[in-house]
Design a protein around this motif. Structure first.
Motif, PDB file in Angstrom:
ATOM      1  N   THR A  42       0.701  -1.211   0.167  1.00 48.09           N
ATOM      2  CA  THR A  42       0.123  -0.033   0.005  1.00 48.09           C
ATOM      3  C   THR A  42       0.765   1.170  -0.034  1.00 48.09           C
ATOM      4  OG1 THR A  42      -1.623  -1.214   1.174  1.00 48.09           O
ATOM      5  CG2 THR A  42      -1.902   1.112   1.161  1.00 48.09           C
ATOM      6  N   SER A  43       1.877   1.358   0.764  1.00 51.42           N
ATOM      7  CA  SER A  43       2.713   2.361   1.032  1.00 51.42           C
ATOM      8  C   SER A  43       3.243   2.738  -0.510  1.00 51.42           C
ATOM      9  CB  SER A  43       3.761   2.153   1.953  1.00 51.42           C
ATOM     10  OG  SER A  43       4.893   3.331   1.972  1.00 51.42           O
ATOM     11  N   ARG A  44       3.981   1.561  -1.165  1.00 54.02           N
ATOM     12  CA  ARG A  44       4.456   1.832  -2.292  1.00 54.02           C
ATOM     13  C   ARG A  44       3.595   2.444  -3.578  1.00 54.02           C
ATOM     14  NH1 ARG A  44       8.042   2.298  -0.189  1.00 54.02           N
ATOM     15  NH2 ARG A  44       9.573   1.140   0.771  1.00 54.02           N
ATOM     16  N   LEU A  45       2.492   1.797  -3.648  1.00 56.53           N
ATOM     17  CA  LEU A  45       1.482   1.904  -4.441  1.00 56.53           C
ATOM     18  C   LEU A  45       0.911   3.530  -4.091  1.00 56.53           C
ATOM     19  CD1 LEU A  45      -0.648  -1.025  -4.628  1.00 56.53           C
ATOM     20  CD2 LEU A  45       0.650  -0.219  -6.330  1.00 56.53           C
ATOM     21  N   MET A  46       0.737   3.917  -3.001  1.00 53.34           N
ATOM     22  CA  MET A  46       0.157   5.333  -2.870  1.00 53.34           C
ATOM     23  C   MET A  46       1.427   6.172  -3.130  1.00 53.34           C
ATOM     24  SD  MET A  46      -2.354   5.126   0.407  1.00 53.34           S
ATOM     25  CE  MET A  46      -0.999   5.460   1.626  1.00 53.34           C
ATOM     26  N   GLN A  47       2.633   5.815  -2.989  1.00 48.73           N
ATOM     27  CA  GLN A  47       3.747   6.609  -3.039  1.00 48.73           C
ATOM     28  C   GLN A  47       3.769   7.063  -4.546  1.00 48.73           C
ATOM     29  OE1 GLN A  47       7.484   4.916  -3.085  1.00 48.73           O
ATOM     30  NE2 GLN A  47       8.722   6.470  -2.453  1.00 48.73           N
ATOM     31  N   ARG A  48       3.195   6.131  -5.609  1.00 42.11           N
ATOM     32  CA  ARG A  48       3.247   6.443  -6.868  1.00 42.11           C
ATOM     33  C   ARG A  48       1.974   6.796  -7.526  1.00 42.11           C
ATOM     34  NH1 ARG A  48       6.559   1.214  -9.074  1.00 42.11           N
ATOM     35  NH2 ARG A  48       8.459   1.521  -7.719  1.00 42.11           N
ATOM     36  N   GLN A  49       0.754   6.272  -6.780  1.00 43.91           N
ATOM     37  CA  GLN A  49      -0.555   6.614  -7.364  1.00 43.91           C
ATOM     38  C   GLN A  49      -1.319   7.721  -6.585  1.00 43.91           C
ATOM     39  OE1 GLN A  49      -0.578   2.069  -9.169  1.00 43.91           O
ATOM     40  NE2 GLN A  49      -2.036   2.562  -7.785  1.00 43.91           N
ATOM     41  N   GLY A  50      -0.894   7.824  -5.261  1.00 47.86           N
ATOM     42  CA  GLY A  50      -1.809   8.486  -4.311  1.00 47.86           C
ATOM     43  C   GLY A  50      -2.876   7.633  -3.791  1.00 47.86           C
ATOM     44  N   TYR A  51      -3.684   8.225  -2.891  1.00 42.54           N
ATOM     45  CA  TYR A  51      -4.563   7.389  -2.353  1.00 42.54           C
ATOM     46  C   TYR A  51      -5.775   6.819  -3.167  1.00 42.54           C
ATOM     47  CZ  TYR A  51      -8.447   6.776   1.002  1.00 42.54           C
ATOM     48  OH  TYR A  51      -9.805   6.416   1.698  1.00 42.54           O
ATOM     49  N   GLU A  52      -6.265   8.119  -3.943  1.00 43.46           N
ATOM     50  CA  GLU A  52      -7.413   7.676  -4.875  1.00 43.46           C
ATOM     51  C   GLU A  52      -7.125   6.723  -6.058  1.00 43.46           C
ATOM     52  OE1 GLU A  52     -10.278   8.801  -4.015  1.00 43.46           O
ATOM     53  OE2 GLU A  52     -10.148  10.294  -2.699  1.00 43.46           O
ATOM     54  N   GLY A  53      -6.051   6.875  -6.561  1.00 36.37           N
ATOM     55  CA  GLY A  53      -5.447   5.958  -7.529  1.00 36.37           C
ATOM     56  C   GLY A  53      -5.157   4.486  -7.177  1.00 36.37           C
ATOM     57  N   THR A  54      -5.109   4.204  -5.801  1.00 32.17           N
ATOM     58  CA  THR A  54      -5.043   2.948  -5.360  1.00 32.17           C
ATOM     59  C   THR A  54      -6.024   2.237  -4.601  1.00 32.17           C
ATOM     60  OG1 THR A  54      -2.732   3.755  -4.651  1.00 32.17           O
ATOM     61  CG2 THR A  54      -3.465   1.793  -3.675  1.00 32.17           C
ATOM     62  N   GLY A  55      -6.282   0.942  -5.196  1.00 32.18           N
ATOM     63  CA  GLY A  55      -7.596   0.581  -4.825  1.00 32.18           C
ATOM     64  C   GLY A  55      -7.120  -0.846  -4.114  1.00 32.18           C
ATOM     65  N   ILE A  56      -8.118  -1.538  -3.346  1.00 33.88           N
ATOM     66  CA  ILE A  56      -7.998  -2.494  -2.513  1.00 33.88           C
ATOM     67  C   ILE A  56      -7.668  -3.959  -3.222  1.00 33.88           C
ATOM     68  CG2 ILE A  56      -8.970  -4.150  -0.667  1.00 33.88           C
ATOM     69  CD1 ILE A  56      -8.439  -1.443   0.565  1.00 33.88           C
ATOM     70  N   LYS A  57      -8.323  -4.029  -4.324  1.00 33.11           N
ATOM     71  CA  LYS A  57      -7.966  -5.138  -5.247  1.00 33.11           C
ATOM     72  C   LYS A  57      -6.381  -5.240  -5.849  1.00 33.11           C
ATOM     73  CE  LYS A  57     -12.671  -6.412  -6.777  1.00 33.11           C
ATOM     74  NZ  LYS A  57     -13.455  -6.405  -7.881  1.00 33.11           N
ATOM     75  N   GLN A  58      -6.023  -4.162  -6.068  1.00 26.30           N
ATOM     76  CA  GLN A  58      -4.584  -3.777  -6.644  1.00 26.30           C
ATOM     77  C   GLN A  58      -3.561  -3.993  -5.317  1.00 26.30           C
ATOM     78  OE1 GLN A  58      -3.452   0.043  -7.977  1.00 26.30           O
ATOM     79  NE2 GLN A  58      -1.552  -0.707  -9.078  1.00 26.30           N
ATOM     80  N   ILE A  59      -3.938  -3.337  -4.188  1.00 23.20           N
ATOM     81  CA  ILE A  59      -3.254  -3.854  -3.110  1.00 23.20           C
ATOM     82  C   ILE A  59      -3.126  -5.233  -2.789  1.00 23.20           C
ATOM     83  CG2 ILE A  59      -2.920  -3.432  -0.474  1.00 23.20           C
ATOM     84  CD1 ILE A  59      -4.269  -0.614  -0.902  1.00 23.20           C
ATOM     85  N   SER A  60      -4.221  -5.943  -2.721  1.00 23.71           N
ATOM     86  CA  SER A  60      -4.236  -7.319  -2.431  1.00 23.71           C
ATOM     87  C   SER A  60      -3.398  -8.065  -3.364  1.00 23.71           C
ATOM     88  CB  SER A  60      -5.768  -7.958  -2.796  1.00 23.71           C
ATOM     89  OG  SER A  60      -5.882  -9.097  -2.658  1.00 23.71           O
ATOM     90  N   LYS A  61      -3.229  -7.607  -4.639  1.00 20.52           N
ATOM     91  CA  LYS A  61      -2.765  -8.253  -5.751  1.00 20.52           C
ATOM     92  C   LYS A  61      -1.166  -8.098  -5.449  1.00 20.52           C
ATOM     93  CE  LYS A  61      -1.855  -8.814 -10.628  1.00 20.52           C
ATOM     94  NZ  LYS A  61      -2.469  -8.375 -12.084  1.00 20.52           N
ATOM     95  N   GLU A  62      -0.986  -6.869  -5.304  1.00 21.45           N
ATOM     96  CA  GLU A  62       0.296  -6.634  -5.056  1.00 21.45           C
ATOM     97  C   GLU A  62       1.212  -7.271  -3.906  1.00 21.45           C
ATOM     98  OE1 GLU A  62       3.817  -4.805  -6.650  1.00 21.45           O
ATOM     99  OE2 GLU A  62       1.842  -4.571  -7.462  1.00 21.45           O
ATOM    100  N   ALA A  63       0.378  -7.390  -2.909  1.00 23.54           N
ATOM    101  CA  ALA A  63       0.700  -7.941  -1.653  1.00 23.54           C
ATOM    102  C   ALA A  63       0.715  -9.475  -1.523  1.00 23.54           C
ATOM    103  CB  ALA A  63      -0.111  -7.315  -0.372  1.00 23.54           C
ATOM    104  N   GLY A  64       0.122 -10.230  -2.695  1.00 20.59           N
ATOM    105  CA  GLY A  64      -0.067 -11.623  -2.676  1.00 20.59           C
ATOM    106  C   GLY A  64      -0.828 -11.960  -1.586  1.00 20.59           C
TER     107      GLY A  64
END
Length: 218
Positions: A42-64
């Motif tokens: 979540t930290s990495r994704l929000m660093q690049r995409q911000g809060y609005e651009g980061t979704g729970i499904k993407q977080i789930s996938k990225e984190a495995g």
């Protein structure tokens, strides 16, 4: 045409790259527990995409991790998770900042070294991985108190690290406080400018002039 301080075009690094390479555990996701993987992703994704651009499904996938696991650890949903990710980014940047402050006895040299480190790491990420909290901070100010509080605490923590260094070097408390505010503000702005221009120059200029500013108070 590339300037000499531009990185060659390449595929974007994964969300665990760049500053995360500083931590051995981050380099080996298998060594992390599920909750830690979720927070770091979540930290990495929000660093690049911000809060609005980061979704729970993407977080789930990225984190495995499964969606069920995300909500198990963060029943408050995305806002609770985002606040924890901000705190992770705070700790990660604070670690780098402390190392920089300890790298030289002279605070002017230490701050300049910090700016140069930021320039190198930003360049190495192909200009993607800037401040770990800036994008989310701008998007959520005034709208999500939990996240805003975490962001405010992060800036306070970073300023305190610089302030402590300056005080230890003999600077008056009021001067150290104002300089600490200035250092963090300039580094933040220079890092954003470096991302936009895809150049180390803003951070290298910040290194030189912050060092001169600090030295002028001796």
């Amino acid at each position: 045409m590339q300037t000499k301080d531009q990185a060659p075009q390449s595929a974007a690094p994964s969300a665990g790259a760049s500053r995360a390479r500083r931590s051995p555990a981050a380099a080996d996701p298998a060594a992390l527990g599920t909750r830690d993987r979720i927070v770091r992703a979540t930290s990495r994704l929000m660093q690049r995409q911000g809060y609005e651009g980061t979704g729970i499904k993407q977080i789930s996938k990225e984190a495995g991790a499964t969606l069920g696991s995300v909500y198990h650890f963060f029943p408050g949903g995305k806002q609770e998770l985002a606040a924890e990710a901000i705190r992770h980014g705070d700790r990660e940047f604070a670690e780098m900042l402390r190392e920089a402050m300890e790298s030289a006895d002279d605070p002017a040299e230490a701050v300049a070294g910090c700016a140069r480190t930021l320039a190198r790491e930003l360049h190495a990420s192909d200009w993607i991985d800037g401040c770990p909290i800036a994008a989310t901070a701008l998007e959520t100010v005034g709208r999500t108190p939990g996240i805003q509080e975490a962001v405010a605490r992060a800036f306070e923590n970073w300023q305190r690290i610089v302030y402590d260094k300056l005080c230890a070097a003999g600077f008056a408390e009021e001067v150290a406080r104002d300089l600490a505010y200035t250092v963090i503000s300039v580094l933040e702005g220079a890092e954003l400018s470096a991302q936009v221009s895809r150049s180390e120059r803003p951070l290298m200029a910040a290194a030189e002039h912050l060092a001169r500013l600090i030295a002028s108070y001796r």
